[in-house]
Design an enzyme around this catalytic site. Structure first.
Site, PDB file in Angstrom:
ATOM      1  N   GLY A 109       0.820  -1.206   0.000  1.00 29.92           N
ATOM      2  CA  GLY A 109       0.000   0.000   0.000  1.00 29.92           C
ATOM      3  C   GLY A 109       0.852   1.253   0.000  1.00 29.92           C
ATOM      4  N   SER A 145      -0.668  -5.032   5.375  1.00 28.63           N
ATOM      5  CA  SER A 145      -0.945  -5.355   6.771  1.00 28.63           C
ATOM      6  C   SER A 145      -2.442  -5.616   6.944  1.00 28.63           C
ATOM      7  CB  SER A 145      -0.488  -4.214   7.687  1.00 28.63           C
ATOM      8  OG  SER A 145      -1.204  -3.041   7.374  1.00 28.63           O
ATOM      9  N   ASP A 196      -2.298  -5.519  13.720  1.00 34.45           N
ATOM     10  CA  ASP A 196      -3.091  -5.298  14.925  1.00 34.45           C
ATOM     11  C   ASP A 196      -4.105  -6.423  15.078  1.00 34.45           C
ATOM     12  OD1 ASP A 196      -3.880  -3.373  12.611  1.00 34.45           O
ATOM     13  OD2 ASP A 196      -5.763  -3.743  13.640  1.00 34.45           O
ATOM     14  N   ARG A 225      -0.393  -8.629  -3.613  1.00 35.48           N
ATOM     15  CA  ARG A 225      -0.473  -7.577  -2.611  1.00 35.48           C
ATOM     16  C   ARG A 225       0.308  -8.019  -1.383  1.00 35.48           C
ATOM     17  NH1 ARG A 225      -2.203  -3.929   0.862  1.00 35.48           N
ATOM     18  NH2 ARG A 225      -3.462  -4.590   2.643  1.00 35.48           N
ATOM     19  N   ARG A 258       2.710  11.143  -8.519  1.00 32.21           N
ATOM     20  CA  ARG A 258       2.050  11.242  -7.209  1.00 32.21           C
ATOM     21  C   ARG A 258       2.873  10.617  -6.077  1.00 32.21           C
ATOM     22  NH1 ARG A 258      -4.029  11.785  -7.255  1.00 32.21           N
ATOM     23  NH2 ARG A 258      -4.428  12.495  -9.346  1.00 32.21           N
TER      24      ARG A 258
HETATM   25  N1  HPA Z   1      -8.638  -2.251   9.450  1.00 36.60           N
HETATM   26  C1  HPA Z   1      -8.449  -2.091   8.131  1.00 36.60           C
HETATM   27  N2  HPA Z   1      -7.298  -2.271   7.542  1.00 36.60           N
HETATM   28  C2  HPA Z   1      -6.240  -2.635   8.294  1.00 36.60           C
HETATM   29  C3  HPA Z   1      -6.382  -2.811   9.660  1.00 36.60           C
HETATM   30  C4  HPA Z   1      -7.636  -2.631  10.259  1.00 36.60           C
HETATM   31  O1  HPA Z   1      -7.811  -2.777  11.472  1.00 36.60           O
HETATM   32  N3  HPA Z   1      -5.160  -3.138  10.149  1.00 36.60           N
HETATM   33  C5  HPA Z   1      -4.334  -3.171   9.081  1.00 36.60           C
HETATM   34  N4  HPA Z   1      -4.985  -2.867   7.960  1.00 36.60           N
END
Ligand code: HPA
Length: 233
Positions: A20, A90, A204, A87, A43
């Site tokens: 990303g 995270s 996370d 891709r 960009r």
């Molecule tokens: N939400 C959406 N996209 C994400 C998250 C999340 O908690 N963590 C990493 N990418």
């Protein structure tokens, strides 16, 4: 040649990794590739092509969210002839046993987005990863002793949603984690008869409310990059 990506046909390899973050694209290119050229900085959404163990690979930033990745992936495929798009990103895990840094291979991507709903006139398309890429990614992970989970993920249109409990609905139906791009990428690849996969690092966990620091998020991509780069041929 694309409207949003500089360069010309031939500048992009058949295999493209898509993080990303464009800074991550630069870091992957600098860390793992040799003979690197930057074919696009429009960009600041950088794209690089180089060599990895004798194979030509590109790394292109996608931006965040399905509209953004759709623009870049469409041009990679349509204007540059990309065959395999992987891709690397995270995700937020839904299950307490998934630890920060754990890798998830997305077999399929559910979504709360309206993008496909509009295309398919309200009917329900099932965005699915390339089985060939998924199988090979799984085998590479096994060979390298990298623990992976494989399954359905959620591609969401919102990071800061209104309903803090909504993820539990998906979790109850065995969705492993949330990110924001895979469903659009899988759909686009299918439309153009190309291959796509999403390899995700857990940054996370919504069940345990643990989160990696920005620094940890920047340094835990090694396993993900190793698997993704091994898919080039
Ligand atoms: N939400 C959406 N996209 C994400 C998250 C999340 O908690 N963590 C990493 N990418």
């Amino acid at each position: 040649m694309g409207m949003h990506i500089d360069g010309k046909m031939g500048d992009v390899a058949e295999t493209v990794l898509m993080p990303g973050d464009p800074a991550r694209a630069k870091l992957i290119a600098e860390t793992y590739l040799t003979d690197v050229t930057c074919y696009s900085s429009t960009r600041q959404m950088f794209g690089f092509t180089g060599m990895y163990q004798g194979k030509r690979v590109s790394v292109q930033g996608s931006g965040m969210g399905m509209p953004s990745i759709s623009i870049y992936a469409h041009e990679l495929i349509h204007d540059f002839g990309a065959q395999k798009i992987i891709r690397v990103g995270s995700c937020g895990a839904f299950r307490p046993e998934i630890e920060l840094g754990d890798i998830i291979l997305a077999q399929s991507a559910s979504t709360d987005s309206n993008m496909n709903s509009l295309v398919f006139k309200g009917m329900d398309y099932a965005p699915t990863a390339s089985f060939d890429l998924l199988l090979r990614a799984y085998q590479v992970a096994q060979e390298k002793g990298i623990k992976v989970k494989v399954g359905n993920i959620l591609s969401s249109d919102s990071f800061y949603g209104d309903d803090p409990e909504e993820w539990k609905l998906w979790a109850r139906h065995n969705v492993l984690a949330v990110e924001m791009e895979a469903a659009a990428l899988f759909t686009l690849a299918a439309k153009f008869d190309r291959q796509a996969l999403a390899i995700l690092t857990t940054s996370d966990n919504l069940a345990t409310e643990k989160a990696a620091s920005i620094e940890e998020r920047e340094t835990t991509f090694e396993k993900m990059a190793t698997i993704a780069l091994a898919l080039a041929d």
